[in-house]
Motif scaffolding. Structure first.
Motif, PDB file in Angstrom:
ATOM      1  N   TYR A  87       0.980  -1.084  -0.173  1.00 15.85           N
ATOM      2  CA  TYR A  87       0.086   0.159  -0.221  1.00 15.85           C
ATOM      3  C   TYR A  87       1.206   1.111   0.205  1.00 15.85           C
ATOM      4  CZ  TYR A  87      -3.280   3.607   1.390  1.00 15.85           C
ATOM      5  OH  TYR A  87      -4.248   4.672   2.051  1.00 15.85           O
ATOM      6  N   ALA A  88       0.732   2.459  -0.860  1.00 23.00           N
ATOM      7  CA  ALA A  88       1.385   3.291  -1.155  1.00 23.00           C
ATOM      8  C   ALA A  88       1.086   4.487   0.100  1.00 23.00           C
ATOM      9  CB  ALA A  88       0.856   3.583  -2.262  1.00 23.00           C
ATOM     10  N   MET A  89       1.566   4.421   1.015  1.00 27.51           N
ATOM     11  CA  MET A  89       1.239   5.681   2.237  1.00 27.51           C
ATOM     12  C   MET A  89       1.203   7.138   1.650  1.00 27.51           C
ATOM     13  SD  MET A  89       3.563   4.060   5.488  1.00 27.51           S
ATOM     14  CE  MET A  89       3.571   5.612   6.166  1.00 27.51           C
ATOM     15  N   SER A  90       2.301   7.333   0.113  1.00 25.55           N
ATOM     16  CA  SER A  90       2.252   8.570  -0.003  1.00 25.55           C
ATOM     17  C   SER A  90       3.080   9.012  -1.295  1.00 25.55           C
ATOM     18  CB  SER A  90       3.667   9.650   0.675  1.00 25.55           C
ATOM     19  OG  SER A  90       4.449   9.371   0.026  1.00 25.55           O
ATOM     20  N   ASP A  91       3.375   9.036  -2.723  1.00 24.66           N
ATOM     21  CA  ASP A  91       3.282   9.212  -3.582  1.00 24.66           C
ATOM     22  C   ASP A  91       4.776   8.459  -4.134  1.00 24.66           C
ATOM     23  OD1 ASP A  91       2.928   9.173  -6.569  1.00 24.66           O
ATOM     24  OD2 ASP A  91       4.191  11.978  -6.037  1.00 24.66           O
ATOM     25  N   LEU A  92       5.437   8.420  -2.565  1.00 24.77           N
ATOM     26  CA  LEU A  92       7.246   8.147  -2.883  1.00 24.77           C
ATOM     27  C   LEU A  92       7.068   6.469  -2.373  1.00 24.77           C
ATOM     28  CD1 LEU A  92       8.863  11.611  -3.462  1.00 24.77           C
ATOM     29  CD2 LEU A  92       8.219  10.040  -4.951  1.00 24.77           C
ATOM     30  N   VAL A  93       6.745   6.734  -0.906  1.00 22.52           N
ATOM     31  CA  VAL A  93       6.481   5.943  -0.234  1.00 22.52           C
ATOM     32  C   VAL A  93       6.266   4.405  -0.444  1.00 22.52           C
ATOM     33  CG1 VAL A  93       7.062   5.065   2.361  1.00 22.52           C
ATOM     34  CG2 VAL A  93       7.949   7.811   1.968  1.00 22.52           C
ATOM     35  N   GLU A  94       5.990   3.737  -0.228  1.00 19.22           N
ATOM     36  CA  GLU A  94       4.922   2.194  -0.043  1.00 19.22           C
ATOM     37  C   GLU A  94       5.243   1.815   1.243  1.00 19.22           C
ATOM     38  OE1 GLU A  94       3.098  -0.669  -3.605  1.00 19.22           O
ATOM     39  OE2 GLU A  94       5.063  -1.044  -2.790  1.00 19.22           O
ATOM     40  N   VAL A  95       4.325   0.757   1.845  1.00 19.43           N
ATOM     41  CA  VAL A  95       4.558  -0.208   2.790  1.00 19.43           C
ATOM     42  C   VAL A  95       4.439  -1.543   2.596  1.00 19.43           C
ATOM     43  CG1 VAL A  95       5.362   1.460   4.711  1.00 19.43           C
ATOM     44  CG2 VAL A  95       3.210   0.451   4.064  1.00 19.43           C
ATOM     45  N   GLY A  96       3.964  -2.335   2.048  1.00 17.25           N
ATOM     46  CA  GLY A  96       4.355  -3.938   2.542  1.00 17.25           C
ATOM     47  C   GLY A  96       4.671  -5.207   3.127  1.00 17.25           C
ATOM     48  N   ILE A  97       4.085  -6.524   2.900  1.00 14.33           N
ATOM     49  CA  ILE A  97       4.575  -7.648   3.130  1.00 14.33           C
ATOM     50  C   ILE A  97       4.643  -8.883   2.339  1.00 14.33           C
ATOM     51  CG2 ILE A  97       3.891  -9.318   4.772  1.00 14.33           C
ATOM     52  CD1 ILE A  97       2.005  -7.403   6.417  1.00 14.33           C
ATOM     53  N   ASP A  98       5.337  -9.440   1.989  1.00 19.00           N
ATOM     54  CA  ASP A  98       5.909 -10.048   1.742  1.00 19.00           C
ATOM     55  C   ASP A  98       5.954 -11.767   2.046  1.00 19.00           C
ATOM     56  OD1 ASP A  98       6.337  -7.892   0.064  1.00 19.00           O
ATOM     57  OD2 ASP A  98       8.314  -8.047  -1.121  1.00 19.00           O
ATOM     58  N   GLY A 131       8.454  -4.593   4.485  1.00 24.72           N
ATOM     59  CA  GLY A 131       9.249  -3.824   3.654  1.00 24.72           C
ATOM     60  C   GLY A 131       8.718  -2.248   3.220  1.00 24.72           C
ATOM     61  N   LEU A 132      10.272  -1.938   3.095  1.00 22.69           N
ATOM     62  CA  LEU A 132       9.259  -0.123   3.248  1.00 22.69           C
ATOM     63  C   LEU A 132      10.255   0.391   1.176  1.00 22.69           C
ATOM     64  CD1 LEU A 132       8.739   2.775   4.352  1.00 22.69           C
ATOM     65  CD2 LEU A 132      11.376   2.861   4.620  1.00 22.69           C
ATOM     66  N   ARG A 133       9.546   0.691   0.168  1.00 23.45           N
ATOM     67  CA  ARG A 133      10.147   0.862  -0.943  1.00 23.45           C
ATOM     68  C   ARG A 133       9.815   2.581  -1.312  1.00 23.45           C
ATOM     69  NH1 ARG A 133       7.158  -4.313  -0.966  1.00 23.45           N
ATOM     70  NH2 ARG A 133       8.507  -5.617  -2.034  1.00 23.45           N
ATOM     71  N   PHE A 134      10.713   2.435  -1.782  1.00 26.77           N
ATOM     72  CA  PHE A 134      10.697   4.216  -2.904  1.00 26.77           C
ATOM     73  C   PHE A 134      10.481   3.610  -4.515  1.00 26.77           C
ATOM     74  CE2 PHE A 134      13.351   4.254   0.962  1.00 26.77           C
ATOM     75  CZ  PHE A 134      13.016   5.412   1.862  1.00 26.77           C
ATOM     76  N   GLN A 135       9.783   4.211  -4.412  1.00 31.49           N
ATOM     77  CA  GLN A 135       8.899   4.251  -5.742  1.00 31.49           C
ATOM     78  C   GLN A 135       8.185   5.432  -6.876  1.00 31.49           C
ATOM     79  OE1 GLN A 135       5.384   1.963  -5.826  1.00 31.49           O
ATOM     80  NE2 GLN A 135       4.416   3.131  -4.390  1.00 31.49           N
ATOM     81  N   GLY A 136       8.610   6.100  -8.382  1.00 29.29           N
ATOM     82  CA  GLY A 136       8.193   6.880  -8.945  1.00 29.29           C
ATOM     83  C   GLY A 136       7.197   6.087  -9.720  1.00 29.29           C
TER      84      GLY A 136
END
Length: 243
Positions: A87-98, A131-136
């Motif tokens: 789930y994207a907490m903001s436009d750039l940061v996503e948290v998730g479970i793998d 996990g913590l991911r940075f995206q665009g």
């Protein structure tokens, strides 16, 4: 009757067109360029390249049970499967479970009553990573490309069973660095490719009680995977301008 035929065909085609748009097919709504509030499920399958030279060095070293014996050939890796819920907490940061799992058969040389023997060690690991991911979003492909980089960690059950011996199992902490990208084919569907560098080790029982070790094998190394992503639109309470 023939004059009314175009009208009948138009009315029949309308529900099909609407359904295609709802499913995000060609001509449907565009995928969001702002990722805030977007959720996704990704299912990946791939292969990990894992070197177990450290185990072999210790196993055949001065303090190992097979000191001086010829090394058995070791497989270089094994299949791996991953399911991501993010789930994207903001436009750039996503948290998730793998959730992930992998298994591999290793072969180890051991001293036997009639000379060296090669025995199979069945290894398994599975666990859950946070996990913590940075995206665009890049303007590439039908609906954009979403590249990302992240770090993940979490508890993992990892075990080995040598032929003729009991299972050796423990809960370990896995650490993962990831790089990947999703090519969005529609507002909902995309193809995802991902690379992971993983650190994860598990125990191996020694056949010699005088040289108990500890000895450990690796289920980490380089992971390469390809899969499918399904993305969910943001909650209605968090609308995006592109919807």
């Amino acid at each position: 009757m023939l004059r009314r035929l175009p009208l009948v065909l138009a009315l029949a085609a309308a529900p099909v067109s609407a359904l295609a748009q709802e499913d995000g097919d060609l001509g449907g709504p565009p995928a969001p360029t702002n990722l805030d509030g977007v959720g996704r499920i990704t299912v990946l399958a791939g292969y990990r390249l894992t070197s177990n030279d450290t185990l072999q060095d210790a196993w055949h070293g001065a303090n190992g049970p097979s000191n001086g014996l010829e090394r058995a050939p070791m497989s270089s890796g094994a299949p791996v499967g991953v399911a991501t819920f993010a789930y994207a907490m903001s436009d750039l940061v996503e948290v998730g479970i793998d959730l992930f799992g992998t298994a591999q058969n290793l072969h180890l040389t051991e001293p036997g009553p009639d000379g060296p023997v090669i025995r199979k060690a069945s290894t398994v690991s599975y666990g859950a990573l946070i996990g913590l991911r940075f995206q665009g979003v890049l303007d590439i492909g039908p609906q954009g490309l979403v590249p990302y980089a992240g770090i993940l960690t979490g508890p993992t059950v990892i075990s080995s069973t040598r032929e003729g011996s009991s299972i050796q199992e423990r809960v370990s902490q896995a650490w993962v660095g990831s790089l990947g990208g999703t090519l969005r084919l529609s507002a909902n569907w995309g193809i995802t490719a991902e690379y992971r560098f993983t650190f994860l080790r598990g125990p191996v029982e020694s056949p010699d009680p005088k040289k108990p070790g500890p000895f450990s094998f690796s289920h980490g190394g380089n992971w390469f995977a390809l899969g499918v992503t399904y993305a969910f639109a943001p909650d209605p309470s968090r609308p995006l301008s592109s919807f």
